[in-house]
Design an enzyme around this catalytic site. Structure first.
Site, mmCIF file in Angstrom:
data_model
loop_
_atom_site.group_PDB
_atom_site.id
_atom_site.type_symbol
_atom_site.label_atom_id
_atom_site.label_comp_id
_atom_site.label_asym_id
_atom_site.label_seq_id
_atom_site.Cartn_x
_atom_site.Cartn_y
_atom_site.Cartn_z
ATOM 1 N N LYS A 122 0.834 -1.209 0.000
ATOM 2 C CA LYS A 122 0.000 0.000 0.000
ATOM 3 C C LYS A 122 0.869 1.261 0.000
ATOM 4 O O LYS A 122 2.020 1.244 0.430
ATOM 5 C CB LYS A 122 -0.980 -0.034 1.179
ATOM 6 C CG LYS A 122 -2.101 -1.048 0.910
ATOM 7 C CD LYS A 122 -3.176 -1.089 1.972
ATOM 8 C CE LYS A 122 -4.232 -2.121 1.560
ATOM 9 N NZ LYS A 122 -5.192 -2.427 2.622
ATOM 10 N N ARG A 167 -2.547 -10.138 5.259
ATOM 11 C CA ARG A 167 -3.098 -10.298 3.902
ATOM 12 C C ARG A 167 -2.075 -9.696 2.941
ATOM 13 O O ARG A 167 -1.849 -8.493 2.962
ATOM 14 C CB ARG A 167 -4.444 -9.568 3.825
ATOM 15 C CG ARG A 167 -5.129 -9.653 2.483
ATOM 16 C CD ARG A 167 -6.418 -8.843 2.489
ATOM 17 N NE ARG A 167 -7.071 -8.871 1.200
ATOM 18 C CZ ARG A 167 -6.744 -8.083 0.169
ATOM 19 N NH1 ARG A 167 -5.769 -7.201 0.297
ATOM 20 N NH2 ARG A 167 -7.402 -8.174 -0.974
HETATM 21 N N1 PMM Z 1 -7.249 -4.321 1.336
HETATM 22 C C1 PMM Z 1 -7.686 -4.383 0.074
HETATM 23 C C2 PMM Z 1 -8.740 -5.258 -0.290
HETATM 24 N N2 PMM Z 1 -9.313 -6.061 0.634
HETATM 25 N N3 PMM Z 1 -9.449 -6.837 2.852
HETATM 26 C C3 PMM Z 1 -9.024 -6.792 4.119
HETATM 27 N N4 PMM Z 1 -9.602 -7.592 5.057
HETATM 28 N N5 PMM Z 1 -8.025 -5.961 4.519
HETATM 29 C C4 PMM Z 1 -7.394 -5.117 3.648
HETATM 30 O O1 PMM Z 1 -6.503 -4.365 4.084
HETATM 31 C C5 PMM Z 1 -7.830 -5.122 2.286
HETATM 32 C C6 PMM Z 1 -8.872 -6.024 1.926
HETATM 33 C C7 PMM Z 1 -7.048 -3.516 -0.950
HETATM 34 O O2 PMM Z 1 -5.883 -4.117 -1.425
HETATM 35 P P1 PMM Z 1 -5.809 -4.981 -2.791
HETATM 36 O O3 PMM Z 1 -6.307 -4.078 -3.915
HETATM 37 O O4 PMM Z 1 -4.366 -5.330 -2.933
HETATM 38 O O5 PMM Z 1 -6.667 -6.202 -2.706
#
Ligand code: PMM
Length: 270
Positions: free
Chosen positions: A217, A252
């Site tokens: 991020k 994650r």
């Molecule tokens: N971040 C993204 C998408 N889904 N779900 C959870 N539980 N926590 C997060 O920090 C989160 C998420 C955005 O990141 P991505 O685009 O790399 O999926």
């Protein structure tokens, strides 16, 4: 708390699989069923604990897509992976997609709106009786930037997550099935993310397993010279190592092996 026999003696690794054309870090890389399944199999080889499959980008400013479009992206991947026995979470804000994903073989619902985006979500998850990841956010992807205003980000995120817990329990989700996530980057400026990461105990004190999603991020660029999402991988690994011994349930992340290794090394430093 152990979900589906996942390890409880180390932090678990949730591998991100965005079957989207437009996610900020991996958008477009795995947006066919074949490429997505191939990536999932690589993650399984590298020791992933959970694969988090998403069909709708959550990046700030992203356009919403229909449930049908979302399901056409994720359901074939979930179906293809169900024979490998890996634990799958579905990253969705839509109750209908959550229901169908579980029907196709997913195990956990991960909702970045913690049930706020779809009024049916909490009751649907209660009926599915599956684990629910409730992430803190404010507003939708269009407006979250303007809502990143806090007097005390830690206190306010704890308060708002606790409200989501109360609503989830009232809807019939059991306490044993709740996992909380402070939602780094969602209605948060860089400083807010760092403050939350420096106060993880306060999030833990709410009383549920905690998931952290910092992977690649933008706020990580504040600490390093990294600019592109891929370039922020090393900073993400450093963060995993630093939180691995803090009683956090899981991270994650986009890559698996480096994070499994970082957690393994941290265990020797405990
Ligand atoms: N971040 C993204 C998408 N889904 N779900 C959870 N539980 N926590 C997060 O920090 C989160 C998420 C955005 O990141 P991505 O685009 O790399 O999926």
């Amino acid at each position: 708390m152990s979900f589906f026999g996942l390890p409880t003696d180390r932090m678990i690794v949730m591998g991100i699989l965005n079957v989207t054309p437009d996610s900020f870090a991996d958008g477009g890389r795995f947006n066919s069923t074949d490429t997505a399944v191939a990536r999932a199999l690589e993650m399984i080889d590298e020791g992933v604990d959970i694969i988090d499959i998403g069909g709708e980008s959550t990046r700030p400013g992203a356009e919403r897509i229909s449930g049908i479009e979302e399901q056409s992206r994720v359901l074939p991947v979930i179906k293809a992976l169900s024979k490998y026995g890996v634990i799958i979470s579905i990253d969705t804000k839509q109750a209908d997609t959550a229901r169908k994903a579980i029907e196709y073989g997913a195990h956990i619902v991960n909702d970045v709106s913690a049930g706020l985006a779809d009024p049916q979500m909490l009751a649907s998850v209660a009926a599915l009786a599956c684990p629910f990841i409730a992430m803190h956010s404010r507003g939708n992807s269009q407006e979250m930037g303007s809502l990143a205003v806090y007097k005390s980000v830690v206190k306010e995120v704890v308060f708002e997550l606790s409200q989501r817990v109360d609503e989830a329990l009232a809807a019939g989700i059991t306490a044993q099935n709740l996992i909380l996530d402070p939602g780094l980057g969602f209605a948060k400026e860089a400083d807010h993310n760092w403050e939350l990461l420096n106060n993880l105990d306060e999030i833990k004190k709410i009383g549920f397993p905690v998931l952290i999603g910092a992977s690649r991020k933008r706020f990580l660029s504040m600490a390093t010279s990294a600019q592109s999402p891929d370039d922020r991988e090393e900073a993400t690994i450093a963060l995993t190592a630093l939180i691995a011994n803090q009683g956090i349930w899981g991270v994650r992340v986009h890559s698996v092996k480096p994070h499994r290794d970082a957690i393994a090394v941290a265990r020797h430093m405990a």
